[in-house]
Design a protein around this motif. Sequence first.
Motif, short mmCIF file in Angstrom:
data_model
loop_
_atom_site.label_atom_id
_atom_site.label_comp_id
_atom_site.label_asym_id
_atom_site.label_seq_id
_atom_site.Cartn_x
_atom_site.Cartn_y
_atom_site.Cartn_z
N ARG A 68 36.94 40.92 26.60
CA ARG A 68 36.07 41.92 27.18
C ARG A 68 34.61 41.75 26.79
NH1 ARG A 68 38.32 47.06 28.59
NH2 ARG A 68 40.35 46.70 29.53
N ASN A 71 32.64 39.84 29.86
CA ASN A 71 32.04 40.55 30.98
C ASN A 71 31.48 41.90 30.53
OD1 ASN A 71 34.43 41.91 30.60
ND2 ASN A 71 34.96 42.02 32.76
N MET A 73 32.71 44.39 29.11
CA MET A 73 33.46 45.62 29.34
C MET A 73 33.51 46.47 28.07
SD MET A 73 34.46 46.05 32.47
CE MET A 73 36.03 46.85 32.82
N MET A 76 31.54 49.89 27.41
CA MET A 76 32.02 51.24 27.69
C MET A 76 32.53 51.92 26.42
SD MET A 76 34.10 50.83 31.21
CE MET A 76 33.44 50.01 32.62
N THR A 101 26.13 44.43 36.01
CA THR A 101 26.80 44.39 37.32
C THR A 101 26.70 42.98 37.92
OG1 THR A 101 24.84 45.11 38.53
CG2 THR A 101 26.34 46.82 37.76
N ARG A 104 29.13 40.76 36.00
CA ARG A 104 30.53 40.95 36.38
C ARG A 104 30.86 40.35 37.74
NH1 ARG A 104 30.49 47.02 33.98
NH2 ARG A 104 30.50 46.41 31.79
N ARG A 105 29.81 40.03 38.52
CA ARG A 105 30.11 39.31 39.76
C ARG A 105 30.32 37.83 39.44
NH1 ARG A 105 28.97 41.03 44.33
NH2 ARG A 105 29.47 43.20 44.04
N MET A 109 37.57 39.88 36.42
CA MET A 109 38.59 40.23 35.43
C MET A 109 39.84 40.76 36.12
SD MET A 109 38.11 42.48 32.02
CE MET A 109 39.12 42.11 30.61
N PHE A 111 43.53 42.69 35.11
CA PHE A 111 44.05 43.48 34.00
C PHE A 111 45.56 43.36 33.87
CE2 PHE A 111 40.07 45.19 35.31
CZ PHE A 111 39.43 45.54 34.14
N ASN A 115 46.12 46.96 39.19
CA ASN A 115 45.40 48.20 39.49
C ASN A 115 44.73 48.17 40.85
OD1 ASN A 115 43.54 46.31 38.80
ND2 ASN A 115 42.31 47.63 37.50
N PRO A 116 45.54 47.99 41.91
CA PRO A 116 44.92 48.06 43.23
C PRO A 116 44.38 49.46 43.46
CG PRO A 116 47.30 48.15 43.43
CD PRO A 116 47.00 47.88 41.99
N PHE A 117 43.27 49.55 44.17
CA PHE A 117 42.74 50.87 44.51
C PHE A 117 43.65 51.49 45.56
CE2 PHE A 117 38.60 48.52 43.66
CZ PHE A 117 38.62 48.86 42.32
N GLY A 128 34.62 44.46 46.39
CA GLY A 128 33.53 43.80 45.67
C GLY A 128 32.41 43.33 46.58
N ILE A 131 30.38 46.27 47.75
CA ILE A 131 29.50 46.75 46.69
C ILE A 131 28.26 45.85 46.63
CG2 ILE A 131 29.26 46.88 44.17
CD1 ILE A 131 30.87 49.12 44.98
N ALA A 181 39.39 39.99 42.85
CA ALA A 181 38.43 39.45 41.88
C ALA A 181 37.75 38.21 42.43
CB ALA A 181 39.14 39.13 40.56
N SER C 211 42.50 52.65 34.58
CA SER C 211 42.51 51.25 35.02
C SER C 211 41.81 51.09 36.37
CB SER C 211 43.94 50.74 35.10
OG SER C 211 44.65 51.42 36.10
N LEU C 212 41.84 52.14 37.21
CA LEU C 212 41.13 52.04 38.49
C LEU C 212 39.63 52.01 38.25
CD1 LEU C 212 42.93 54.35 41.07
CD2 LEU C 212 43.15 51.91 40.66
N ARG C 217 34.63 48.83 37.86
CA ARG C 217 33.48 48.40 37.05
C ARG C 217 33.50 46.89 36.86
NH1 ARG C 217 31.23 52.55 34.12
NH2 ARG C 217 29.48 51.14 33.77
N ALA C 218 34.71 46.33 36.70
CA ALA C 218 34.82 44.89 36.47
C ALA C 218 34.42 44.09 37.69
CB ALA C 218 36.24 44.53 36.05
N LEU C 219 34.39 44.74 38.85
CA LEU C 219 33.95 44.03 40.06
C LEU C 219 32.45 44.16 40.25
CD1 LEU C 219 36.86 45.05 42.41
CD2 LEU C 219 36.27 42.72 41.76
N GLY C 220 31.77 44.75 39.29
CA GLY C 220 30.33 44.84 39.37
C GLY C 220 29.85 46.15 39.98
N ALA C 221 30.76 47.12 40.12
CA ALA C 221 30.33 48.42 40.65
C ALA C 221 29.72 49.25 39.53
CB ALA C 221 31.53 49.16 41.25
N GLU C 225 28.89 54.24 41.92
CA GLU C 225 29.66 53.61 43.00
C GLU C 225 31.15 53.78 42.77
OE1 GLU C 225 26.71 49.94 44.33
OE2 GLU C 225 27.93 49.75 42.53
N ARG C 229 33.35 55.64 45.46
CA ARG C 229 34.19 54.77 46.30
C ARG C 229 35.64 54.75 45.86
NH1 ARG C 229 31.38 50.34 49.00
NH2 ARG C 229 29.19 50.85 49.13
N VAL C 230 35.90 55.02 44.60
CA VAL C 230 37.29 54.92 44.13
C VAL C 230 37.82 56.27 43.63
CG1 VAL C 230 38.81 53.88 42.43
CG2 VAL C 230 37.08 52.49 43.53
#
Lengths: 271, 250, 342
Positions: A68, A71, A73, A76, A101, A104-105, A109, A111, A115-117, A128, A131, A181, C211-212, C217-221, C225, C229-230
Motif C-alpha cells: 500500500r 500507491n 493507500m 488514509m 490520484t 493511482r492511475r 490495485m 484487493f 469488490n465490484p461496484f 476509472g 473518472i 484496474a 472495500s468499495l 480510491r485505488a482507481l484514482g478517484a 468522486e 459515484r459509488v
Amino acid sequence: MDHREALIAASNNRANLNYVAPGIEVQGLSLTYPDEPNALIDINLSIPGGEVTAVIGPSGCGKSTLLRCFNRMNDMLEGCQYSGSITLGDLNILDPMTDVTLLRRRVGMVFQQPNPFPMSIYDNVAYGPRIGGLRRRRDLDEVVENALRLAALWDEVKGQLGKNATVLSLGQQQRLVIARAIAVQPEVLLMDEPASSLDPISTLRIEELIYELKQSYTIVIVTHNMQQAARVSDRTAFLNQGQVVEYDATDKIFTNPSQRATEDYITGRYG
Amino acid sequence: MAEGRYDSGDGSVAGRQHISARFSAELEAIKNALLEMGGKTESQINLATRALLNGAGDVAQEVVAMDKDINRMEVDIDEQCARIIARRQPAAFDLRLIISIAKVTTDLERIGDEATRVARMALKSSIREPVRGAESQTMAIAEHGSAMLRRALDAFARLDVDAAVRVLLSAQSAQTDYEEGMVLLQAAISNDPTSLKSCMDQIWALRSLDRVGDHACNVAEQVVYLVTAVDIRHVDEPTLVKLLDSGADT
Amino acid sequence: MTNPDMFDYPDLNSARIRDEKINTLMTAATGAATLLAVVSVVAFLGFIVLLGGAWLAEEQALSATVGQQHSSNFELLLFGGRELASSGGVLPAIVGTVVLTLLMAVIVAPLGIVVALYLTEYSGGGWPTQLLRIGVQNLAAIPSIIYGVFGLAFFVYVIGGRIDELFYASNLPTPTFGTPGLLWASLTLALLTLPTVIVATEEGLLRIPSSLREGSRALGATRVETIFRVVLPAAAPSILTGIILAVARAAGEVAPLMLVGVVRYAPTLPVSIEAPFLQLEQKFMHLGFYVYDLTMHAPGSEGRVGIVAAASLLLVSVIVSLNIVALLLRVRLRRTYVQSGV
C-alpha cells in the motif's frame, strides 16, 4: 494531454513489442503509524519491470502495508509517516507533492475480497476511465472491451455487459476487478492476496491471468500462500516483522534459500 | 485400458491441458528432454557395441564423449523436476510423472555409464586385437538390451502399459545368450591363458550390456507406475502376465 | 449388548421431547401474537372501509332522491356532500396534504443525506460525533407538538417576520411570510422527520463495505468522486427507505400543522397551473386536520362517524399511494444498485 490521448498513448506504448513496464525502486523505506511504530523498517527492494514479484511472510509482517506504500493507500491511515524513497520510473512516489490520484492511475490495485461496484459490468470497467475524463461512448466501449479481453473475461460476459456485476461468481468478480484496474492503463498492478477468497480453480485462473499480464505490467503480489508465490512469481521477497529477510529469484528462494529464517518459513517450520 | 484416461486429443502429456498453459508446457518439455536423453543413451549403446565388435577406436571415443552430455542432461532434468515440484506442487498423474522421470533419468544415466564402460573396453581391446570368441552372443545381448530400452522408452512416450509389461516379460530371453557367452569366454581362457586379460574385458563388457536390459526394465516399471499408479517392482512373472491379460478392464 | 465403550445417553429422548414441547409452545405464542396484530389491522381497515363506504353509499342514494347535482361517489368525496359543503370538500385537503408532504420530502432529503454523509464520511468519529448522533436520535422522541411550537416561534415569527421586514415592508402590518403558511409547515415537518432520514441514510452508508471506497480510491478517484459515484448510489435504497418513513410520518401528522399553516378552510389552493405555481406563504387545508375538524364540528351526531370514516379512508389512501410510489422507486433503484458484499 487529455485522458483519452493519454490512454491511447499508453496502449500504443504497450503494443510496442519492446515495451517494458517500469520497475519500482525502494530505498530505505520505513513506515510508522501510532498503532505500529515499526510497521516497516529500512526496506530496500529493486522490483524489476515487467516481472511478477511476490511478497510473502507471516500475518502482520507488513507485506500489505508495503504494497500500500506503492500507491499511497496508507495515506488514509491516521498518523502514518514515511521515510526513505520509492521511485517508479521518474516519479517519486512518496513525495508529498505527488498527486496521488495521478499516481493511482499509474499504479493499479486489486484487493483480497473482490469488490465490484454495485453497478453494471460495463460501468465497473468504465469507472476509472470516466473518472479520468473519458466521455465518448465509442472510446469507452473500446476501453471496456480491451480490458475485459485482457482479463480473460470478455467471452463470459460480452452479451451481458449491462448486468449487475455483483451477480457474477467470485472468480469472475475478481477478474472483473482486474479488468477495472487495467482499464486505466496502469504501469504497475498491485495485488493484495488476490485469490485468497477464491476456490482452487478460480485461483489458478487468476494466476494464469497474472502470468499473461506480466508481459505489459509490473506486478507485485502479496500472498500468504507460499505455493502461489512459487507458481506465479519471478522474484520473491520474504518479509518478517517489517523487514526484508530475503529477496531473490523465486527458483532460488523455493529450492535453496540463503537465509535460515526463509527456509523455516517456506518449509512450515516457522515459529 | 487405464491409459485411456490419459489419451491426449491435443498432444499434451496427459489428456486435457492445465489451466496454466505454462505448466502443461513445462511437463511436455521435461518429458521430451527425458525421451531425448533416452534416445541418446540408446544410440550410445549401439555405438559402443559396434566399437567393441569392430575394434573401432574413434567410435569408442565418441561414445565416451557422449557420456558427458548424458550426465549433463541427467542433472538438468533432475533440476527441472525439483523446480516443478517446488513451484507447481504437482498432484496425481503430474506428480507420478515427475517422480518417474526423476527415477528414469537415473537408469538412463547408468545405461550411459555401462555404454561408456563397454566403449573403454573397446578402446583397450582395439589396441591389442579385436574381440574373438563370443561375438554373436555379445551382439545378441546388446541388440536385446537396446531393443528393450527402445521399447520401454516408446511405452513411456505413449503411456502404453501393455508395451511396458511386455518389456518386463522379455527380460529373461537373453539369459541363454549371456550364459553361452560366459561359457565360451571361460573356455577361451582355459585354452589360452594369455587371453585372460582380453577375455576378462569381454566378460565385463558382456555383463555391462546385460545390465542395460535390467535398467530398461526399471524404465518399463516406471511406465506402469506412471499410468496405473501401481508399483510393480518386485512382482513375479505370473502376476505380470495376469496384469497384461486383465489389461482391458484395468 | 452393553458395550462399555459405547456412550449411553439415557436422557436423550426426554430432552428431545422437551425441546419439541418448547418449540410447539413458542410457535403457538408467536403465532397468536401475529394473529392479534393482523386482526387489529384488518379490523381497523375494515372499520374505515365499511363505515366510510356505507356513508358514501347512503349519501349517494340521498343525493339521487333529492335530485342534487352530485351523483357519483367520486364527486361526492371530492367536493363534499350535503354535510361537507361548509368545508369546501375533500379535494383541497388532499392537494394540501400531497403538496405539503412532497415539499417536506424535497427539503428533508438533501439535508438528511448531507448530515448523514458528514457523520459517516467526514467527521472523525470521536466523541463530538457520537454526541451529535445521540442528539439526532433523541430528536425523534420529541412530541410533534413541540416542533409545531418551535416552527411557529422560530420559522414564522423570527424568520418570517424578518423576511417581511426586508422584502414585503409595503404590505405591513399585514404579514406575508410572518404568518403560518405552507413553507413553514413544510420546514417544520422536515425538521420533525430529519432524524428518520439521517438515521436511515447513515445505516445505509455504514453498510457500504469500505472495500468499495478503497476500490474507488485505488482507481484514482477523489473522496468526493467516490462518495457521489459509488457510495451514495449504493446507499440509495436505504436513503429512499428513510424518505419513505419520513413521508409516512409527515403525512399523518396533524398537531404541529395546526400551529404553522393548516386552516379549516382555505379559499385557494397553494398550487396552480399558472406562475408562480406554488404559493409558499399560503395557508392550506390538510386531510388529517379535516378528519379532526369533521369529528369535532360536523353537524348532527348520527352521520358524524360515517363522514369521519370516509375522510379517514381518503387520508389512508393518500398516504398508502405516496408510499407505493416511493416503494416502486426503491425497487427500481435496488435493481440498479444491488447491495453488494454483505
